[in-house]
Design a protein around this motif. Structure first.
Motif, PDB file in Angstrom:
ATOM      1  N   ARG A 219      96.436 -33.442 -27.488  1.00 50.46           N
ATOM      2  CA  ARG A 219      96.216 -34.035 -28.816  1.00 50.46           C
ATOM      3  C   ARG A 219      96.105 -32.955 -29.886  1.00 50.46           C
ATOM      4  O   ARG A 219      96.555 -33.137 -31.021  1.00 50.46           O
ATOM      5  CB  ARG A 219      94.962 -34.903 -28.801  1.00 50.46           C
ATOM      6  CG  ARG A 219      95.202 -36.247 -28.111  1.00 50.46           C
ATOM      7  CD  ARG A 219      93.909 -37.048 -27.955  1.00 50.46           C
ATOM      8  NE  ARG A 219      93.164 -37.153 -29.188  1.00 50.46           N
ATOM      9  CZ  ARG A 219      91.851 -36.911 -29.304  1.00 50.46           C
ATOM     10  NH1 ARG A 219      91.146 -36.552 -28.246  1.00 50.46           N
ATOM     11  NH2 ARG A 219      91.255 -37.038 -30.452  1.00 50.46           N
ATOM     12  N   ALA A 220      95.504 -31.819 -29.531  1.00 50.40           N
ATOM     13  CA  ALA A 220      95.405 -30.711 -30.489  1.00 50.40           C
ATOM     14  C   ALA A 220      96.793 -30.153 -30.805  1.00 50.40           C
ATOM     15  O   ALA A 220      97.110 -29.845 -31.958  1.00 50.40           O
ATOM     16  CB  ALA A 220      94.492 -29.618 -29.926  1.00 50.40           C
ATOM     17  N   VAL A 221      97.631 -30.037 -29.770  1.00 52.79           N
ATOM     18  CA  VAL A 221      99.012 -29.576 -29.991  1.00 52.79           C
ATOM     19  C   VAL A 221      99.741 -30.560 -30.903  1.00 52.79           C
ATOM     20  O   VAL A 221     100.411 -30.164 -31.870  1.00 52.79           O
ATOM     21  CB  VAL A 221      99.764 -29.424 -28.645  1.00 52.79           C
ATOM     22  CG1 VAL A 221     101.260 -29.247 -28.873  1.00 52.79           C
ATOM     23  CG2 VAL A 221      99.196 -28.240 -27.854  1.00 52.79           C
ATOM     24  N   ALA A 222      99.597 -31.856 -30.621  1.00 52.92           N
ATOM     25  CA  ALA A 222     100.269 -32.877 -31.436  1.00 52.92           C
ATOM     26  C   ALA A 222      99.799 -32.806 -32.887  1.00 52.92           C
ATOM     27  O   ALA A 222     100.595 -32.960 -33.826  1.00 52.92           O
ATOM     28  CB  ALA A 222     100.007 -34.269 -30.856  1.00 52.92           C
ATOM     29  N   SER A 223      98.515 -32.555 -33.083  1.00 53.44           N
ATOM     30  CA  SER A 223      97.969 -32.458 -34.435  1.00 53.44           C
ATOM     31  C   SER A 223      98.608 -31.291 -35.195  1.00 53.44           C
ATOM     32  O   SER A 223      99.025 -31.429 -36.356  1.00 53.44           O
ATOM     33  CB  SER A 223      96.445 -32.270 -34.343  1.00 53.44           C
ATOM     34  OG  SER A 223      95.888 -32.050 -35.613  1.00 53.44           O
ATOM     35  N   ALA A 224      98.710 -30.133 -34.530  1.00 51.67           N
ATOM     36  CA  ALA A 224      99.316 -28.964 -35.179  1.00 51.67           C
ATOM     37  C   ALA A 224     100.804 -29.182 -35.434  1.00 51.67           C
ATOM     38  O   ALA A 224     101.331 -28.812 -36.485  1.00 51.67           O
ATOM     39  CB  ALA A 224      99.100 -27.717 -34.314  1.00 51.67           C
ATOM     40  N   VAL A 225     101.481 -29.801 -34.466  1.00 51.44           N
ATOM     41  CA  VAL A 225     102.918 -30.077 -34.624  1.00 51.44           C
ATOM     42  C   VAL A 225     103.145 -31.010 -35.814  1.00 51.44           C
ATOM     43  O   VAL A 225     104.051 -30.795 -36.633  1.00 51.44           O
ATOM     44  CB  VAL A 225     103.493 -30.696 -33.324  1.00 51.44           C
ATOM     45  CG1 VAL A 225     104.853 -31.344 -33.574  1.00 51.44           C
ATOM     46  CG2 VAL A 225     103.605 -29.627 -32.236  1.00 51.44           C
TER      47      VAL A 225
END
Ligand SMILES: [Zn+2]
Length: 295
Positions: A219-225
């Motif tokens: 979810r953190a990766v998705a947020s940054a993406v």
């Protein structure tokens, strides 16, 4: 022929790259001190044909001569370190240096030019790095920092709570989704030192605490993406690094992106060059660069 070297937080890889293919690939642990570091590089270069050019992908950011770490905990002597002059003296050939994730972005873009011209490469490894190809050009930035998505603040906290990153900022993606962050959270949850590989084993066994750690990372990766996409209008995300390439990670990031509004649901792929993306990418980039002022 080009000698390609990929210097990461925990390992150094080297290969002779001919026509985009790695030959005689060797890898050694990244030492903690500078003298051992130079000895390791000499060992990796030994026994090869004399290179016409050395192309070096490095963790941290570089102006082409010196290198600095964004996360000050990754490599202690990576503090305005004159990497390129040192390597020129050691290897006795022209040396060109590029951030490792930028190099990998360029390598992966080379395989996808027909499909897209705006690509984000995200490496989930010791730290979290990123590289951007925008409108078909690699974006390096004024000091080589461009694409460092690991240091974007995200709206997802790790299981052990929000914390200050090694860069000095609070809430960075790297504190949630790097291999170091996964191992730290797993060690806290399970009461003994646990590496990210063991964490993935527990996820496969369906252990909820392990799944929670990895789901937060995704979810953190998705947020940054999503934030990067809003800023840059991307077409493709490519995951690399030991955590990014681990079985199931791509599906988790896709699932996390699917929870966001449709605008942010970018296609996610894994690095087709695998662990060689940095080596192949930096070699492909270096042969396009002028060599003025080099020995
Ligand atoms: Zn940071």
């Amino acid at each position: 022929m080009t000698l390609a070297i990929d210097i990461g937080g925990t390992k150094i890889a080297a290969a002779t790259v001919i026509d985009g293919v790695c030959h005689d690939r060797r890898q050694l642990p990244m030492p903690a001190s500078e003298p051992e570091f130079l000895a390791t590089l000499a060992a990796l270069a030994q026994g090869r044909p004399a290179p016409a050019l050395a192309a070096v992908a490095v963790t941290g950011y570089t102006d082409g001569e010196r290198v600095r770490g964004v996360n000050r905990n990754t490599i202690a002597f990576w503090n305005d370190y004159p990497l390129v002059p040192r390597l020129r003296a050691l290897l006795r050939c022209p040396v060109l240096a590029l951030n490792d994730a930028q190099a990998a972005a360029w390598g992966e873009y080379g395989l996808r030019q027909a499909e897209c011209s705006n690509l984000l490469y995200l490496t989930l490894s010791t730290g979290v790095g990123g590289g951007l190809v925008l409108d078909g050009e690699l974006r390096r930035g004024a000091q080589g920092l461009a694409g460092h998505l690991g240091h974007m603040a995200v709206d997802v906290a790790p299981t052990d709570g929000p914390m200050v990153c090694g860069c000095g900022r609070r809430g960075c993606l790297e504190t949630v989704a790097s291999g170091t962050a996964l191992a730290r959270q797993a060690t806290g949850r399970f009461g003994r030192v646990l590496g990210s590989a063991e964490l993935f084993d527990r996820v496969a066994q369906g252990v909820p605490e392990a799944q929670d750690i990895l789901w937060r990372a995704a979810r953190a990766v998705a947020s940054a993406v999503a934030s990067a996409h809003a800023q840059l209008d991307l077409q493709q995300v490519v995951l690399g690094g030991s955590v990014g390439l681990a079985a199931g990670m791509r599906a988790l990031v896709e699932a996390a992106l699917a929870e966001l509004p449709p605008l942010y649901r970018l296609p996610v792929d894994v690095a087709r060059l695998g662990a060689d993306a940095g080596l192949v990418g930096v070699a492909a980039w270096a042969v396009r660069q002028p060599l003025q002022g080099q020995a």
